[in-house]
Write a protein that holds these residues in place. Structure first.
Motif, short mmCIF file in Angstrom:
data_model
loop_
_atom_site.label_atom_id
_atom_site.label_comp_id
_atom_site.label_asym_id
_atom_site.label_seq_id
_atom_site.Cartn_x
_atom_site.Cartn_y
_atom_site.Cartn_z
N THR A 114 0.23 15.89 6.56
CA THR A 114 -0.69 17.21 5.87
C THR A 114 -1.41 17.68 7.58
OG1 THR A 114 -1.44 15.48 4.34
CG2 THR A 114 -2.90 17.54 5.03
N ALA A 115 -1.66 17.18 8.40
CA ALA A 115 -1.69 17.49 9.61
C ALA A 115 -0.83 18.39 10.27
CB ALA A 115 -1.48 16.14 10.75
N PHE A 116 0.29 18.32 9.89
CA PHE A 116 1.12 19.52 10.79
C PHE A 116 0.86 20.41 9.72
CE2 PHE A 116 4.74 16.06 11.83
CZ PHE A 116 3.86 15.83 12.81
N THR A 117 1.07 20.15 8.37
CA THR A 117 0.42 21.71 7.89
C THR A 117 -0.94 22.20 7.84
OG1 THR A 117 1.37 20.56 5.78
CG2 THR A 117 0.03 22.57 5.06
N LEU A 118 -1.36 21.53 8.21
CA LEU A 118 -2.89 22.46 8.98
C LEU A 118 -2.57 22.85 9.88
CD1 LEU A 118 -5.15 19.78 8.06
CD2 LEU A 118 -5.64 21.91 7.06
N LEU A 119 -1.98 22.59 11.04
CA LEU A 119 -1.28 23.26 12.44
C LEU A 119 -0.36 24.25 12.24
CD1 LEU A 119 -0.71 23.43 15.39
CD2 LEU A 119 2.02 21.77 14.71
N HIS A 120 0.23 24.21 11.14
CA HIS A 120 0.76 25.76 11.51
C HIS A 120 -0.65 26.98 10.36
CE1 HIS A 120 4.77 24.81 11.92
NE2 HIS A 120 4.77 23.46 10.59
N ALA A 121 -1.17 26.25 9.72
CA ALA A 121 -1.87 27.58 9.53
C ALA A 121 -3.01 27.98 10.30
CB ALA A 121 -2.95 27.05 7.96
N SER A 122 -3.23 26.96 11.28
CA SER A 122 -4.50 27.17 12.19
C SER A 122 -3.80 27.95 13.60
CB SER A 122 -3.83 26.05 13.01
OG SER A 122 -4.67 24.76 12.59
N VAL A 123 -2.19 27.88 13.59
CA VAL A 123 -1.74 29.24 14.62
C VAL A 123 -2.20 31.22 13.38
CG1 VAL A 123 0.58 30.56 15.31
CG2 VAL A 123 0.18 27.33 14.58
N VAL A 124 -1.62 30.55 11.68
CA VAL A 124 -2.41 32.11 11.08
C VAL A 124 -3.12 32.46 11.66
CG1 VAL A 124 -1.37 33.15 9.30
CG2 VAL A 124 0.35 31.77 9.53
N GLY A 125 -4.30 31.61 10.82
CA GLY A 125 -5.31 31.77 11.42
C GLY A 125 -6.42 32.18 12.90
N TYR A 126 -5.71 31.87 13.46
CA TYR A 126 -6.04 31.87 15.05
C TYR A 126 -5.27 33.49 15.41
CZ TYR A 126 -7.08 31.33 20.63
OH TYR A 126 -7.36 32.09 21.63
N PHE A 127 -4.10 33.81 15.36
CA PHE A 127 -4.06 35.32 16.04
C PHE A 127 -3.42 36.07 15.01
CE2 PHE A 127 -1.43 31.52 18.81
CZ PHE A 127 -1.52 32.34 19.43
N ALA A 128 -3.35 36.02 13.51
CA ALA A 128 -3.49 37.34 12.58
C ALA A 128 -4.67 37.28 11.64
CB ALA A 128 -2.31 36.39 11.66
#
Length: 456
Positions: free
Chosen positions: A381-395
Motif C-alpha cells: 500500500t505504501a508503494f502504491t502511494l509512492l508511485h502516486a506521489s511521483v505523478v502528483g509531484y512532477f505531473a
C-alpha cells in the motif's frame, strides 16, 4: 515556501541526524534487510506455483520491483529526507496522504523485525535445543538494539561483516552446486528453471505471474535505504543509485541460486504442488540429497544469524520512520529527539513493539504467517502511494524541472498497477487487517485535524 523547504531538517540539535553513511553502507543496509538467500524459505512454494519455472519468476519479479525502485529514485532526489514514503507522499500528494503512507509503511518497517527476530530464535533453538528460543530471540533483540543505539555507522560496520558471511555461504552453495552438477548431472533439464519442468502441463505464463505475487515479497526491505537520506554523506543521488543497485544485485543473487537449486531438485513441481507440507523445506531437501547435510547446517546457521541482522536493519529503518513522523507532529514529538545524532527514543520504541509482536506471534500456530501477510499489505500500500506521489509531484504540482511522461507518469503508473495487483492476490485475512489498520489511521488523522482546528 514549498513543502520541501518546510520539512527540511530542523536546526534544533536534538532533532537532527548525523551524516556518516556512504554508498557501501546503504547497500549493506538494503541487502541485510532483504537477505541474500531470501528465496530459501519460499523456493518450494514458488516452484510448485510456477510449474517449475522458479528462476523466471525472480527475473519477472526483479523487473516488477524495478518500477518501485525507480519511483523511489525519482523522489529521493527531490525530497532527501528521513521517513521515506511518508516524506514523499507528504510533498507529492499532501500532508494527509503523507500520514496515510507513513501509517501503512509502519506495518512493514515495525513488524518485519518481529518476523526476523522470531525466525532467528526458532532457527537457533533448532540448532541448540538446550537453549529456549525465547532466550535466543531476546538475545537477538538486545544485541541488535544496542548496536543501533550505538550509532548508524557502528551498526553499518557490524552489518557489513554479517553480510559478508552471508555472501560467503551463498558462494559456498554456488560452488558446491556447480561441482555436483558437473559430477552427477542435473535432476532437471537445463532450461526448466526458466521454462517449467512440464510435469503440470505446458508452460503457463499465468502460473509464473501468480508466483510473482509471492516472489516480490522477497524484495521487501530494499526501500529501507531511503530512510537514511539525512545520514548520507554527499548528494541524495547516492541514495538513488544505492536503491537501484541493491535491487539489481538482489535480483541476480535470487535468480542464480534458484536456478541452481531447481536443477538439483529431485522432486517435480507437480509433486510439490500436491504436497504443500514439503514446500517449506524444499530448498534444504534438495541440498541434503545432492550435496550433503553439512551444507544444510551451514545455510541454516547463516539464515539464523542473517535474520537477526535483517532485524537490525529493519529496526533502524523503523526508527527513522517514527523519527520523521514525530518531527512532523504526526506521532508524539518525543520520537523526534536525537542524542549525538541517533534517534534513540524512536529506536527503543521500535524495539519494544517488535518484541511484543514476536511474543504474540510465537503463541499462535499461525502467528508467523499472519505477521508476514500483514507486513506485505502495509508495504505494498505504501508503494502504491509512492508511485502516486511521483505523478502528483512532477505531473500535477509541476514542482521540479520539466515533466518526463515516461519517468513521471508511465513508470509509476505501471508500478502502481503491479503493487495493486499483488495486494489483490494477498490473503483475505491480510486484506482485512490492512483495511482495519487503514481505518484506524483515518480515525487518528481525523482526531489530529480536530485538535488543530480546536487550537486554532
Amino acid at each position: 515556501m514549498s513543502d520541501t523547504e518546510t520539512t527540511a531538517s530542523p536546526t534544533d540539535e536534538h532533532h537532527g541526524l548525523r551524516r556518516s553513511l556512504g554508498f557501501r553502507d546503504l547497500v549493506v543496509y538494503g541487502l541485510l534487510f532483504i537477505a541474500p538467500m531470501a528465496p530459501v524459505g519460499v523456493f518450494g512454494t514458488l516452484d510448485a506455483r510456477s510449474h517449475g519455472a522458479v528462476a523466471l519468476v525472480y527475473v519477472v519479479a526483479t523487473v516488477a520491483m524495478g518500477f518501485t525502485a525507480f519511483s523511489y529514485a525519482q523522489m529521493v532526489r527531490v525530497v532527501p529526507q528521513a521517513g521515506s514514503v511518508f516524506a514523499y507522499a507528504r510533498v507529492g500528494l499532501g500532508k494527509e496522504a503523507g500520514f496515510v503512507a507513513g501509517w501503512m509503511a509502519m506495518l512493514d518497517y515495525v513488524l518485519i523485525p518481529a518476523v526476523a527476530y522470531l525466525f532467528s530464535g526458532i532457527a537457533m533453538n533448532a540448532l541448540v535445543p538446550q537453549v529456549s528460543r525465547w532466550v535466543w530471540t531476546a538475545l537477538a533483540v538486545v544485541v541488535t538494539t544496542l548496536l543501533n543505539l550505538w550509532g548508524v555507522r557502528t551498526a553499518a560496520i557490524v552489518g557489513f561483516l554479517v553480510l559478508a558471511m552471508e555472501i560467503v555461504v551463498l558462494l559456498v552453495f554456488v560452488v558446491a552446486a556447480l561441482v555436483v552438477l558437473a559430477r552427477d548431472g542435473a535432476a532437471r533439464g537445463p532450461w526448466t528453471p526458466l521454462s517449467g519442468d512440464g510435469t503440470q502441463g505446458p508452460f503457463a505464463l499465468s502460473a509464473v505471474l501468480g508466483a510473482v505475487s509471492v516472489a516480490v515479497l522477497s524484495y521487501l526491505g530494499f526501500d529501507a535505504i531511503a530512510t537514511f537520506a539525512e545520514e548520507v554523506t554527499g548528494a541524495s543521488a547516492k541514495v538513488a543509485r544505492a536503491l537501484l543497485f541493491c535491487l539489481a544485485l538482489a535480483g541476480v543473487l535470487f535468480v542464480a541460486q534458484t536456478y541452481l537449486v531447481a536443477l538439483l531438485e529431485p522432486t517435480t513441481s507437480a509433486r510439490l504442488a500436491a504436497a504443500p507440507g514439503k514446500q517449506g523445506s524444499a530448498f534444504y531437501d534438495a541440498v541434503d540429497v545432492s550435496v550433503g547435510g553439512w551444507l544444510h547446517d551451514l545455510v541454516a546457521v547463516s539464515k539464523a544469524i542473517g535474520a537477526a541482522f535483517a532485524a537490525l536493519a529493519g529496526q533502524a529503518a523503523a526508527g527513522r520512520l517514527l523519527f520523521a513522523m514525530g518531527r512532523e507532529r504526526r506521532l508524539p514529538r518525543a520520537l523526534s529527539r536525537t542524542d549525538a545524532g541517533v534517534p534513540r527514543v524512536a529506536l527503543l520504541c521500535s524495539a519494544v513493539i517488535t518484541l511484543v509482536a514476536a511474543g504474540w506471534a510465537a503463541r499462535r500456530d499461525d502467528g508467523l504467517d499472519r505477521l508476514v501477510s500483514v507486513v506485505d499489505v502495509g508495504a505494498l500500500t505504501a508503494f502504491t502511494l509512492l508511485h502516486a506521489s511521483v505523478v502528483g509531484y512532477f505531473a500535477v504540482r509541476r514542482r521540479e524541472g520539466r515533466l518526463s511522461w515516461w519517468r513521471h507518469v508511465l513508470v509509476p503508473g505501471v508500478g502502481a498497477a503491479i503493487t495493486v495487483a499483488v495486494i489483490v492476490e494477498a490473503s483475505g485475512v491480510a486484506q482485512v487487517v490492512g483495511a482495519v489498520w487503514l481505518v484506524i489511521g483515518g480515525l487518528v488523522l481525523v482526531g489530529q485535524r480536530g485538535r488543530v482546528e480546536a487550537s486554532g
